[in-house]
Design an enzyme around this catalytic site. Structure first.
Site, PDB file in Angstrom:
ATOM      1  N   HIS A 101       0.801  -1.218   0.000  1.00  0.00           N
ATOM      2  CA  HIS A 101       0.000   0.000   0.000  1.00  0.00           C
ATOM      3  C   HIS A 101       0.835   1.270   0.000  1.00  0.00           C
ATOM      4  O   HIS A 101       0.284   2.368  -0.198  1.00  0.00           O
ATOM      5  CB  HIS A 101      -0.968   0.010   1.189  1.00  0.00           C
ATOM      6  CG  HIS A 101      -2.331   0.488   0.816  1.00  0.00           C
ATOM      7  ND1 HIS A 101      -3.471   0.159   1.531  1.00  0.00           N
ATOM      8  CD2 HIS A 101      -2.758   1.261  -0.215  1.00  0.00           C
ATOM      9  CE1 HIS A 101      -4.527   0.724   0.958  1.00  0.00           C
ATOM     10  NE2 HIS A 101      -4.114   1.396  -0.101  1.00  0.00           N
ATOM     11  N   ASP A 128      -9.901  -0.583   3.652  1.00  0.00           N
ATOM     12  CA  ASP A 128      -8.703  -1.121   4.297  1.00  0.00           C
ATOM     13  C   ASP A 128      -9.016  -1.454   5.747  1.00  0.00           C
ATOM     14  O   ASP A 128      -9.890  -0.828   6.362  1.00  0.00           O
ATOM     15  CB  ASP A 128      -7.601  -0.049   4.242  1.00  0.00           C
ATOM     16  CG  ASP A 128      -6.198  -0.581   4.469  1.00  0.00           C
ATOM     17  OD1 ASP A 128      -6.044  -1.572   5.195  1.00  0.00           O
ATOM     18  OD2 ASP A 128      -5.248   0.018   3.941  1.00  0.00           O
ATOM     19  N   HIS A 130      -6.684  -0.939   7.890  1.00  0.00           N
ATOM     20  CA  HIS A 130      -5.783  -0.016   8.573  1.00  0.00           C
ATOM     21  C   HIS A 130      -5.962   1.405   8.050  1.00  0.00           C
ATOM     22  O   HIS A 130      -6.259   1.613   6.877  1.00  0.00           O
ATOM     23  CB  HIS A 130      -4.329  -0.444   8.364  1.00  0.00           C
ATOM     24  CG  HIS A 130      -4.057  -1.868   8.725  1.00  0.00           C
ATOM     25  ND1 HIS A 130      -4.239  -2.913   7.825  1.00  0.00           N
ATOM     26  CD2 HIS A 130      -3.633  -2.430   9.878  1.00  0.00           C
ATOM     27  CE1 HIS A 130      -3.925  -4.054   8.422  1.00  0.00           C
ATOM     28  NE2 HIS A 130      -3.557  -3.789   9.668  1.00  0.00           N
ATOM     29  N   ASP A 132      -3.482   3.704   7.969  1.00  0.00           N
ATOM     30  CA  ASP A 132      -2.267   4.085   7.243  1.00  0.00           C
ATOM     31  C   ASP A 132      -1.992   5.581   7.335  1.00  0.00           C
ATOM     32  O   ASP A 132      -1.594   6.221   6.353  1.00  0.00           O
ATOM     33  CB  ASP A 132      -2.348   3.638   5.783  1.00  0.00           C
ATOM     34  CG  ASP A 132      -2.361   2.116   5.648  1.00  0.00           C
ATOM     35  OD1 ASP A 132      -1.916   1.442   6.592  1.00  0.00           O
ATOM     36  OD2 ASP A 132      -2.820   1.606   4.609  1.00  0.00           O
ATOM     37  N   HIS A 145       4.338   1.246   4.220  1.00  0.00           N
ATOM     38  CA  HIS A 145       2.961   0.963   3.795  1.00  0.00           C
ATOM     39  C   HIS A 145       1.935   1.366   4.852  1.00  0.00           C
ATOM     40  O   HIS A 145       0.734   1.355   4.566  1.00  0.00           O
ATOM     41  CB  HIS A 145       2.782  -0.502   3.379  1.00  0.00           C
ATOM     42  CG  HIS A 145       2.738  -1.492   4.496  1.00  0.00           C
ATOM     43  ND1 HIS A 145       2.207  -2.760   4.346  1.00  0.00           N
ATOM     44  CD2 HIS A 145       3.170  -1.437   5.784  1.00  0.00           C
ATOM     45  CE1 HIS A 145       2.296  -3.428   5.486  1.00  0.00           C
ATOM     46  NE2 HIS A 145       2.875  -2.644   6.361  1.00  0.00           N
ATOM     47  N   ASP A 231      -7.529  -2.418  -0.470  1.00  0.00           N
ATOM     48  CA  ASP A 231      -6.557  -3.306   0.161  1.00  0.00           C
ATOM     49  C   ASP A 231      -7.229  -4.658   0.392  1.00  0.00           C
ATOM     50  O   ASP A 231      -8.365  -4.728   0.867  1.00  0.00           O
ATOM     51  CB  ASP A 231      -6.114  -2.700   1.498  1.00  0.00           C
ATOM     52  CG  ASP A 231      -4.957  -3.431   2.146  1.00  0.00           C
ATOM     53  OD1 ASP A 231      -4.987  -4.675   2.210  1.00  0.00           O
ATOM     54  OD2 ASP A 231      -4.026  -2.757   2.628  1.00  0.00           O
ATOM     55  N   ASP A 233      -6.885  -6.677   2.663  1.00  0.00           N
ATOM     56  CA  ASP A 233      -7.286  -6.936   4.048  1.00  0.00           C
ATOM     57  C   ASP A 233      -8.541  -6.170   4.465  1.00  0.00           C
ATOM     58  O   ASP A 233      -8.999  -6.312   5.601  1.00  0.00           O
ATOM     59  CB  ASP A 233      -6.134  -6.705   5.025  1.00  0.00           C
ATOM     60  CG  ASP A 233      -5.725  -5.242   5.190  1.00  0.00           C
ATOM     61  OD1 ASP A 233      -6.526  -4.336   4.883  1.00  0.00           O
ATOM     62  OD2 ASP A 233      -4.584  -5.006   5.646  1.00  0.00           O
ATOM     63  N   GLU A 276      -1.742  -4.959  -1.777  1.00  0.00           N
ATOM     64  CA  GLU A 276      -1.388  -5.856  -0.672  1.00  0.00           C
ATOM     65  C   GLU A 276      -1.690  -7.330  -0.950  1.00  0.00           C
ATOM     66  O   GLU A 276      -1.691  -8.153  -0.027  1.00  0.00           O
ATOM     67  CB  GLU A 276      -2.046  -5.422   0.646  1.00  0.00           C
ATOM     68  CG  GLU A 276      -1.530  -4.093   1.187  1.00  0.00           C
ATOM     69  CD  GLU A 276      -0.129  -4.148   1.788  1.00  0.00           C
ATOM     70  OE1 GLU A 276       0.426  -5.255   1.913  1.00  0.00           O
ATOM     71  OE2 GLU A 276       0.409  -3.072   2.124  1.00  0.00           O
TER      72      GLU A 276
END
Length: 311
Positions: A101, A128, A130, A132, A145, A231, A233, A276
């Site tokens: 990412h 996502d 996260h 980030d 990332h 992403d 995840d 990712e």
């Protein structure tokens, strides 16, 4: 985005140095093997595969103890920023195949430059687990990332990767959906800068459709461009295990498809990251196929058009 027939340019970014483990560099190849180009062509789009970026490490960038592998991540950031800007300016849709990412430092910055040139605000939908929004000063790991959102908002300058006077994204124009893993100092920064966060509790309480209507209504009212960064995840690991940063409790397959179909209906999306994907951790290409299906939804395929898969 006109889903009837859109010129799309695939940009491979085999970058894994922004993460803490190997494997994401194989993501672009896995997405191609999973059929992303043929899938989009079958939906009636004009697809050009521009190949993979392979920049040499940036010799002018320093070693940074809290921003690991800055020379190579910085080189990819510069190359991708220029490529995305050129593709968007030519009237084609940049579809970035990642790669970790940290590549969004380049893709979003390129779209921000394009948006500034055409006089429209840029919004970002960040799908996502996260946020980030770390910087070298706040990151527990030093892995870049975890910094791209703060970077393209101007809150995580890392040496002279891109010009300091470049167009930035207003943090209040960033919508993060599916968030479920945030560092303590990161949480403070997000709140301070007004990033719009819809975590998994928000999805459970409000529902995906209501949240997406809020996002799309905001973008449409501002006549904005919308960059989507997806992403792996974001999805629950049961649906997409091929990622190095799994967090249980993510979005379901159906929720993700609804998001992409609503984005398609809106015709507001101007660029897309798929990031990712780590094929080394995947289950027989399952995650790569799911990402291709998500992209297909964004470009016009509907859930009832999907073929039945053999067991």
């Amino acid at each position: 985005m006109n889903t009837q027939s859109t010129p799309i340019t695939l940009i491979g970014v085999p970058l894994e140095e922004g993460s803490g483990r190997r494997g994401a560099g194989m993501g672009p190849t896995a997405l191609r093997i999973a059929g992303i180009e043929t899938t989009l062509i079958e939906l009636g789009h004009r697809v050009t595969d521009s190949g993979d970026l392979h920049p040499a490490p940036a010799a002018d960038l320093p070693e940074h103890p809290q921003a690991h592998n800055l020379k190579i991540v910085g080189a990819f950031t510069r190359a991708l920023e220029a490529k995305v800007y050129d593709v968007a300016s030519s009237g084609s849709f940049p579809l970035i195949l990642g790669g970790d990412h940290s590549l969004s430092m380049g893709s979003v910055s390129g779209m921000a430059r394009h948006a500034a040139e055409v006089g429209r605000p840029l919004f970002v939908l960040w799908l996502d687990a996260h946020s980030d929004f770390n910087s070298p000063a706040t990151s527990p790991s030093g892995n870049i990332h975890g910094m791209p959102v703060a970077y393209y908002c101007g809150e995580a300058e890392i040496a002279n990767v891109l010009p300091a006077g470049r167009p930035l994204v207003d943090p209040t124009k960033v919508f993060q959906v599916g968030i479920r893993s945030v560092d303590p100092r990161e949480r403070e920064a997000i709140r301070e800068h007004g990033v719009n966060v819809f975590d998994m509790r928000s999805l459970d309480e409000q529902g995906v459709a209501a949240i997406m209507r809020k996002v799309l209504d905001t973008v449409e009212a501002a006549n904005g461009l919308l960059h989507v960064s997806f992403d792996v995840d974001f999805l629950d690991p049961d649906f997409a295990p091929g990622v190095g940063t799994t967090v249980p409790g993510g979005a379901t397959y159906r929720e993700a498809h609804l998001i992409m179909e609503m984005l398609s209906d809106s015709s507001l999306v101007s660029s897309l990251d798929l990031v990712e994907l780590n094929p080394f951790l995947d289950d027989r290409g399952k995650s790569a196929r799911v990402l291709v299906e998500m992209a297909a939804s964004l470009f016009g395929r509907r859930i009832f058009d999907r073929p039945t898969r053999a067991a």
